[in-house]
Enzyme design. Structure first.
Site, PDB file in Angstrom:
ATOM      1  CB  SER A  46      -0.838  -0.024   1.147  1.00 52.88           C
ATOM      2  OG  SER A  46      -0.187  -0.203   2.397  1.00 52.88           O
ATOM      3  CG  HIS A  47       2.233   3.335   2.514  1.00 51.08           C
ATOM      4  ND1 HIS A  47       1.533   2.445   2.994  1.00 51.08           N
ATOM      5  CD2 HIS A  47       2.078   4.586   2.652  1.00 51.08           C
ATOM      6  CE1 HIS A  47       0.703   3.196   3.802  1.00 51.08           C
ATOM      7  NE2 HIS A  47       0.911   4.620   3.361  1.00 51.08           N
ATOM      8  CG  PHE A 120       3.590   9.210  -0.820  1.00 44.12           C
ATOM      9  CD1 PHE A 120       3.986   7.964  -0.808  1.00 44.12           C
ATOM     10  CD2 PHE A 120       4.406  10.397  -0.904  1.00 44.12           C
ATOM     11  CE1 PHE A 120       5.351   7.764  -1.173  1.00 44.12           C
ATOM     12  CE2 PHE A 120       5.629   9.985  -1.544  1.00 44.12           C
ATOM     13  CZ  PHE A 120       6.116   8.759  -1.543  1.00 44.12           C
ATOM     14  CB  ALA A 122       4.974   3.551   5.409  1.00 41.75           C
ATOM     15  CD  GLU A 187      -3.217  -2.984   2.780  1.00 39.64           C
ATOM     16  OE1 GLU A 187      -4.015  -3.812   2.047  1.00 39.64           O
ATOM     17  OE2 GLU A 187      -2.014  -3.129   2.859  1.00 39.64           O
ATOM     18  CG  LEU A 304       8.616  -8.997  19.054  1.00 40.72           C
ATOM     19  CD1 LEU A 304       9.978  -8.818  19.235  1.00 40.72           C
ATOM     20  CD2 LEU A 304       7.874  -8.308  20.107  1.00 40.72           C
TER      21      LEU A 304
END
Length: 339
Positions: A46-47, A120, A122, A187, A304
């Site tokens: 998505s990024h 835009f 992340a 997404e 994690l």
């Protein structure tokens, strides 16, 4: 589905060529190409390279500067202000990062406010360099008003991500990067592009009714995660990276866009904390106690945050990237249409 394999070098070269061919300066093209290539490498589609479509569209609609030079200002002992001049945030962050780290090491805590940036990317990409330097980091930014507050039906908040990073010496850092919305908007856009329904709870249609139709959500409103809890965190992000640093809220960003469909415009706030300044000679002992916490999580079978990202990174470093032929063709068309 037909796929295309690209080495990391080929993916970066493709992204850089598209950006330069469409008018971005060399410095901005390099920063953005690196970011989307690394997003794809880390399994964050998505990024990743898909973002090039919106990046170029935002430029063509006149909603981002392709060549503004960042202006970095030392405004206070523990504060750095950086004016992106209407360009994407990434080059400005790179240029301001050394001063932010210097101030954090001197004062124990420091803040970087990036103003007038189009955003835009992340946020894990902004906290990871700080953790690599042994610092604890927190970053956040509003976006466009796409998300309804808990109990509401109209968009008011952005996806308003929060990223946190903790250094772990020779181990990969503990980093989470989460939208305060139930899902990242990217997404939902990827689901819409693939013609797939989204999970329940991601959004509502224009009449305020729950839906799993991606396009209906894009035309209606996204929802926060965790109901009122996510809604409260989203409001916090609006305040911290909006009025506190003299920049736009998500609603103001969407109004500024004037229906052009560009990427969000506003500010980003990044905090850096130095454990050695907080703890002095006891820093190593207390950082070791943090490792006990992480072991306690994994011994119960918990994953994690970031583990899948690092695994994806290792695979991509060995085998390169795979994207759909459709996406590869769409990106290649951006290069053809620029000539």
């Amino acid at each position: 589905m037909e796929m295309v394999n690209l080495s990391l070098t080929e993916a970066y070269a493709l992204a850089f060529s598209v950006l330069r061919g469409n008018g971005f300066s060399e410095a901005h093209a390099a920063a953005v190409a690196k970011n989307v290539t690394h997003g794809e490498r880390d399994g964050c589609a998505s990024h990743g390279l898909w973002r090039l479509l919106g990046i170029v569209e935002t430029l063509r609609k006149g909603k981002v500067s392709p060549d503004a030079e960042p202006v970095i200002t030392d405004t206070a002992p523990a504060i750095v202000k950086a004016d992106a001049g209407g360009a994407f945030s990434l080059l400005t962050f790179e240029r301001a990062l050394p001063l932010l780290m210097e101030k954090a090491r001197h004062s124990g805590i420091a803040a970087l406010a990036i103003n007038r940036c189009v955003h835009f990317s992340a946020l894990f990409a902004d906290v990871e360099p700080l953790t690599e330097a042994g610092l604890v980091a927190l970053a956040t930014t509003p976006s466009h008003a796409w998300v309804a507050p808990a109990g509401g039906t109209q968009p008011l908040f952005g996806t308003n991500p929060i990223a946190f990073g903790w250094p772990r010496g020779d181990k990969p850092p503990f980093i989470f990067d989460m939208a305060t919305s139930a899902a990242a908007r990217g997404e939902i856009q990827l689901h819409q592009r693939a013609g797939k329904p989204v999970p329940e709870g991601w959004g509502i249609d224009a009449q305020g009714k729950p839906t799993t139709d991606a396009q209906a959500i894009l035309d209606g409103a996204m929802l926060t995660f965790g109901g009122h809890k996510g809604s409260a965190l989203a409001a916090m992000v609006e305040l911290l990276a909006g009025p506190l640093i003299g920049d736009m809220t998500s609603a103001e960003s969407l109004a500024w866009d004037e229906g052009a469909g560009g990427l969000p415009y506003g500010g980003e706030l990044i905090l850096a904390l130095d454990p050695t300044r907080f703890l002095g000679n006891d820093a190593a002992a207390h950082l070791a106690r943090a490792e006990t916490l992480f072991r306690g999580m994994t011994q119960q079978g918990a994953r994690l945050p970031g583990e899948r990202r690092y695994q994806s990174r290792e695979r991509a470093n060995r085998n390169g990237l795979e994207i759909t032929l459709t996406l590869f063709n769409d990106i290649s068309e951006l290069l053809k249409s620029s000539s």
